[in-house]
Design a protein around this motif. Structure first.
Motif, PDB file in Angstrom:
ATOM      1  N   VAL A  11       0.841  -1.199   0.000  1.00 25.11           N
ATOM      2  CA  VAL A  11       0.000   0.000   0.000  1.00 25.11           C
ATOM      3  C   VAL A  11       0.876   1.248   0.000  1.00 25.11           C
ATOM      4  CG1 VAL A  11      -1.640   1.339   1.381  1.00 25.11           C
ATOM      5  CG2 VAL A  11      -2.020  -1.109   1.009  1.00 25.11           C
ATOM      6  N   ALA A  12       1.949   1.255   0.785  1.00 29.77           N
ATOM      7  CA  ALA A  12       2.855   2.408   0.809  1.00 29.77           C
ATOM      8  C   ALA A  12       3.491   2.622  -0.565  1.00 29.77           C
ATOM      9  CB  ALA A  12       3.936   2.207   1.872  1.00 29.77           C
TER      10      ALA A  12
ATOM     11  N   ALA B 297       1.595   6.597  -6.875  1.00 29.55           N
ATOM     12  CA  ALA B 297       0.418   7.337  -7.346  1.00 29.55           C
ATOM     13  C   ALA B 297       0.732   8.809  -7.597  1.00 29.55           C
ATOM     14  CB  ALA B 297      -0.721   7.214  -6.341  1.00 29.55           C
ATOM     15  N   GLN B 298       1.822   9.294  -7.042  1.00 33.96           N
ATOM     16  CA  GLN B 298       2.195  10.695  -7.222  1.00 33.96           C
ATOM     17  C   GLN B 298       2.921  10.943  -8.553  1.00 33.96           C
ATOM     18  OE1 GLN B 298       4.363  11.913  -3.729  1.00 33.96           O
ATOM     19  NE2 GLN B 298       2.942  10.866  -2.388  1.00 33.96           N
TER      20      GLN B 298
ATOM     21  N   TRP C 214      -6.599   2.267  -9.373  1.00 32.92           N
ATOM     22  CA  TRP C 214      -6.625   1.565  -8.088  1.00 32.92           C
ATOM     23  C   TRP C 214      -7.217   0.164  -8.206  1.00 32.92           C
ATOM     24  CZ3 TRP C 214      -3.744   2.486  -4.152  1.00 32.92           C
ATOM     25  CH2 TRP C 214      -3.183   3.737  -4.016  1.00 32.92           C
TER      26      TRP C 214
ATOM     27  N   ARG D 118      -4.306  -2.010  -8.875  1.00 32.45           N
ATOM     28  CA  ARG D 118      -3.423  -2.057  -7.699  1.00 32.45           C
ATOM     29  C   ARG D 118      -3.972  -3.001  -6.636  1.00 32.45           C
ATOM     30  NH1 ARG D 118      -2.999   4.220  -8.046  1.00 32.45           N
ATOM     31  NH2 ARG D 118      -1.382   4.377  -9.618  1.00 32.45           N
TER      32      ARG D 118
ATOM     33  N   HIS E  90       2.232   1.715  -3.488  1.00 28.23           N
ATOM     34  CA  HIS E  90       1.190   2.199  -4.394  1.00 28.23           C
ATOM     35  C   HIS E  90       0.897   3.678  -4.159  1.00 28.23           C
ATOM     36  CE1 HIS E  90       0.513  -1.594  -6.225  1.00 28.23           C
ATOM     37  NE2 HIS E  90      -0.033  -2.157  -5.168  1.00 28.23           N
ATOM     38  N   LEU E  91       0.838   4.088  -2.903  1.00 28.08           N
ATOM     39  CA  LEU E  91       0.587   5.502  -2.596  1.00 28.08           C
ATOM     40  C   LEU E  91       1.730   6.380  -3.080  1.00 28.08           C
ATOM     41  CD1 LEU E  91      -0.961   5.203   0.973  1.00 28.08           C
ATOM     42  CD2 LEU E  91      -2.141   5.802  -1.160  1.00 28.08           C
ATOM     43  N   ASP E  92       2.955   5.900  -2.937  1.00 24.29           N
ATOM     44  CA  ASP E  92       4.109   6.650  -3.405  1.00 24.29           C
ATOM     45  C   ASP E  92       4.116   6.755  -4.928  1.00 24.29           C
ATOM     46  OD1 ASP E  92       6.577   8.043  -2.952  1.00 24.29           O
ATOM     47  OD2 ASP E  92       7.622   6.250  -3.664  1.00 24.29           O
TER      48      ASP E  92
END
Length: 135
Positions: free
Chosen positions: A37-38, A44-45, A100, A103, A40-42
């Motif tokens: 998850v970390a 996503a930017q 998402w 992901r 994917h969040l990173d």
């Protein structure tokens, strides 16, 4: 290995009786989930996530066609493996076509892979080393 007419215990079943091993598995899966998850969040930017380019754009276009019902993809798969078009198309059809959706599916597949390594490891290496690869 047979001894006195009895079959040896199956090492893959031993973990089910040991709560420490089950806790280890749960901890490894949770850490794997948090790291995925970390990541994917990173990612996503980054600018190309919402607007796929090159191969990603071709796979995204083909997957949208599959999700819409065009299973032939006659002109789409030249030089590309067609399986991923269908995988993405199924994910888009089930979960929507946003980035998402994929992901979530990829995270689930990664966690299932960790679980299967956890199950297979005791059959391949010594029991005390068996669960190191899942970490």
């Amino acid at each position: 290995m047979i001894s006195d007419g009895m079959a040896a215990a199956d090492p893959s079943r031993e973990w089910r009786a040991d709560p420490r091993v089950v806790r280890w598995l749960i901890m490894v899966l949770l850490v794997g989930l948090v790291l995925r998850v970390a990541a994917h969040l990173d990612l996503a930017q980054l600018p190309f996530v919402d607007a796929p380019q090159t191969d990603a754009a071709a796979y995204d276009e083909g997957a949208h066609r599959v999700a819409a019902g065009d299973l032939a993809l006659e002109d789409q798969v030249a030089g590309m493996g067609p399986g991923y078009f269908y995988f993405l198309g199924a994910a888009y059809a089930l979960l929507g076509d946003g980035p998402w959706a994929l992901r979530i599916v990829q995270t689930a597949i990664g966690l299932v892979a960790v679980f299967f390594v956890f199950l297979a490891a005791p059959r391949v290496v010594a029991p005390r080393l068996a669960h190191v690869p899942t970490a």
